[in-house]
Structures are given as C-alpha cells and as structure tokens.
Design a protein around this motif. Sequence first.
Motif, PDB file in Angstrom:
ATOM      1  N   GLU A 143       0.810  -1.213   0.000  1.00  0.00           N
ATOM      2  CA  GLU A 143       0.000   0.000   0.000  1.00  0.00           C
ATOM      3  C   GLU A 143       0.844   1.264   0.000  1.00  0.00           C
ATOM      4  N   ASN A 144       2.040   1.202   0.553  1.00  0.00           N
ATOM      5  CA  ASN A 144       2.898   2.390   0.612  1.00  0.00           C
ATOM      6  C   ASN A 144       3.687   2.608  -0.679  1.00  0.00           C
ATOM      7  N   GLY A 145       3.436   1.766  -1.677  1.00  0.00           N
ATOM      8  CA  GLY A 145       4.118   1.918  -2.954  1.00  0.00           C
ATOM      9  C   GLY A 145       5.363   1.065  -3.100  1.00  0.00           C
ATOM     10  N   ALA A 146       5.825   0.462  -2.004  1.00  0.00           N
ATOM     11  CA  ALA A 146       6.996  -0.410  -2.060  1.00  0.00           C
ATOM     12  C   ALA A 146       6.633  -1.715  -2.761  1.00  0.00           C
ATOM     13  N   SER A 147       7.654  -2.436  -3.206  1.00  0.00           N
ATOM     14  CA  SER A 147       7.424  -3.704  -3.895  1.00  0.00           C
ATOM     15  C   SER A 147       8.467  -4.717  -3.474  1.00  0.00           C
ATOM     16  N   SER A 148       8.180  -5.966  -3.760  1.00  0.00           N
ATOM     17  CA  SER A 148       9.123  -7.047  -3.499  1.00  0.00           C
ATOM     18  C   SER A 148       8.861  -8.143  -4.517  1.00  0.00           C
ATOM     19  N   GLU A 149       9.942  -8.711  -5.066  1.00  0.00           N
ATOM     20  CA  GLU A 149       9.775  -9.749  -6.081  1.00  0.00           C
ATOM     21  C   GLU A 149       9.359 -11.072  -5.448  1.00  0.00           C
ATOM     22  N   LEU A 150       8.264 -11.634  -5.943  1.00  0.00           N
ATOM     23  CA  LEU A 150       7.834 -12.946  -5.499  1.00  0.00           C
ATOM     24  C   LEU A 150       8.633 -14.035  -6.210  1.00  0.00           C
ATOM     25  N   VAL A 151       8.811 -13.840  -7.504  1.00  0.00           N
ATOM     26  CA  VAL A 151       9.528 -14.824  -8.308  1.00  0.00           C
ATOM     27  C   VAL A 151       9.869 -14.198  -9.654  1.00  0.00           C
ATOM     28  N   ALA A 152      10.930 -14.670 -10.270  1.00  0.00           N
ATOM     29  CA  ALA A 152      11.297 -14.261 -11.629  1.00  0.00           C
ATOM     30  C   ALA A 152      11.168 -15.473 -12.544  1.00  0.00           C
ATOM     31  N   VAL A 153      10.912 -15.211 -13.813  1.00  0.00           N
ATOM     32  CA  VAL A 153      10.731 -16.287 -14.786  1.00  0.00           C
ATOM     33  C   VAL A 153      11.552 -15.972 -16.026  1.00  0.00           C
ATOM     34  N   GLY A 154      12.357 -16.937 -16.435  1.00  0.00           N
ATOM     35  CA  GLY A 154      13.134 -16.802 -17.663  1.00  0.00           C
ATOM     36  C   GLY A 154      12.813 -17.932 -18.605  1.00  0.00           C
ATOM     37  N   ASN A 155      13.836 -18.394 -19.333  1.00  0.00           N
ATOM     38  CA  ASN A 155      13.593 -19.420 -20.342  1.00  0.00           C
ATOM     39  C   ASN A 155      13.330 -20.802 -19.748  1.00  0.00           C
ATOM     40  N   GLU A 156      13.294 -20.895 -18.413  1.00  0.00           N
ATOM     41  CA  GLU A 156      12.950 -22.177 -17.801  1.00  0.00           C
ATOM     42  C   GLU A 156      11.445 -22.360 -17.667  1.00  0.00           C
ATOM     43  N   GLY A 157      10.639 -21.306 -17.938  1.00  0.00           N
ATOM     44  CA  GLY A 157       9.224 -21.447 -17.625  1.00  0.00           C
ATOM     45  C   GLY A 157       8.281 -20.557 -18.396  1.00  0.00           C
ATOM     46  N   MET A 158       7.221 -20.158 -17.712  1.00  0.00           N
ATOM     47  CA  MET A 158       6.168 -19.364 -18.328  1.00  0.00           C
ATOM     48  C   MET A 158       5.511 -18.474 -17.290  1.00  0.00           C
ATOM     49  N   VAL A 159       4.781 -17.476 -17.763  1.00  0.00           N
ATOM     50  CA  VAL A 159       3.991 -16.588 -16.914  1.00  0.00           C
ATOM     51  C   VAL A 159       2.541 -16.678 -17.370  1.00  0.00           C
ATOM     52  N   GLY A 160       1.631 -16.827 -16.407  1.00  0.00           N
ATOM     53  CA  GLY A 160       0.210 -16.931 -16.708  1.00  0.00           C
ATOM     54  C   GLY A 160      -0.439 -18.092 -15.990  1.00  0.00           C
ATOM     55  N   ILE A 161       0.139 -18.482 -14.861  1.00  0.00           N
ATOM     56  CA  ILE A 161      -0.359 -19.636 -14.111  1.00  0.00           C
ATOM     57  C   ILE A 161      -1.803 -19.434 -13.647  1.00  0.00           C
TER      58      ILE A 161
END
Length: 250
Positions: free
Chosen positions: A64-82
């Motif tokens: 809510e304060n505008g900060a962020s944190s990465e949950l996970v990154a995806v490269g050529n090992e996978g896909m996005v859209g689970i």
Amino acid sequence: MLLLATADQNRLLSALPALERDHLAHYLEPVVLRSGDILCEAGTVPTHLYFPTSAVLSILHLMENGASSELVAVGNEGMVGISLLMGGEATGARTVVQAAGHSHRLRADLMRQALPHGGSATPLLLRYTQAFMVQMAQNTICNRYHKIDQQLCRWLLQSFDRVGSAEVAVTHSMLAAILGVRREGVSEAAARLQQAGAIGCRRGHLRILDRGLLESMACDCYRAVRAEFSRLLPPAAGSRCAGKEARSWQ
C-alpha cells in the motif's frame, strides 16, 4: 515458424513432443519485450501467457505504501500466466519485464484450443506450476530470514542462469525494489561481494567473476530451487552454457 527454430530456448516448449509443439506453434506469437514493460497489472486478468526465450520477467507484490518485493522471476525455464491455467483468472501481482529480450506469447482466449486435454502439455505445465510455487516459497523464506548478501547472491545466480551470460543489466535501485530492502543495503552488499572478488560492478551492470565463490556465499535457497526444477522438469534440448561462468536452468 519461429517457434521451431528457437524451441530449445524455452525449457517448457522444448519439452513438448514435436506434434504438440507444431500444433502450439500456430497459436504462438513471437514478441520483443523491453525492460520495464508492464505485462499485467495486479488485480487484472492476464491477456496472454508468456514463454520467455531470452527475456526475464519479474512478478512483484505491491504494498500500500508503494513499495514492492519480487515474489519470483521467470526466464527461459518457464512461463507466466499460471492464474489462467488454474482457473483463477485475475492475478494478485504485477508482471514486469526485468531484462529485455524475446518471448513467445499465447492469447488467453485461445489457450484451450492451443493446449488440448489429453496431451503432454497439461501435465508438464502442472509440474512446472509445482516448481514455480516451490521457488516462490523459497524466495519468500530467503527474503525474510537471510542476510542481504545471501539474498543478492541467490538473485544474481538465478539471473545469470536465465540470461545465459556472465553479466546482467540491473541498477542498485532496481535490486532494492526486487529484494524489498533499502538501496543503501544493496550497495553495501554489492561492495562486499566485489571486494571478495565474486562480482564486478559498473554503472547499471553486474558481472560474475568467480562463480564458485558466489555459490559458496549464497544460502541454500538457490540450490534447493535448482534441485526442484531438475526433479520435476526435463532439461532443455540443446541447452548450453554461455562460457564457464553461466549455466542453464536444468
């Protein structure tokens, strides 16, 4: 037929039998992704599934304060859209392009036609989902309990693996947003890794100098995630290291 020429660049696509890969090729669109592009905003339904080949995508939790944190990154090992695969549709996180590059994408409304039941794609994507969830959980534990130096080592190793290069383009401000820490903390950690001889730093870029040393300075999270991907997914056909420093995700 760009997919057939570059299938070995995405681990999931390359694992499909030739007939299924040919069928899917008719529905896939090759795209060039720019660093910083937002592919899906939190709270919205993704319009596409993405299968990166050279790009790296980052899934971020926004506070809510505008900060962020990465949950996970995806490269050529996978896909996005689970979320689309699981039937939940809307996603609770933002997907942004971390490293520019190429990807294939599949329109969400064509997913059922492109990925028919009874083939190899569905069980393969379900196993990937399991590995994806393990990685997300491991990253959360790492960010909560491990020192910034260890977090940075883990993130750098994963990034080097995905881009297939010994160098990644990233600023300390970007790393701070990804790890959910202060920029000063990232700068101090990077300086310690550089002083130890593990990495080299120049404006906007980090380069691996001693892979073995970097791995020894990382926590067990990096190895645990690699082991889970190796257990659940076949290696990418034709994958190779980009020099002695880098490895593929397999």
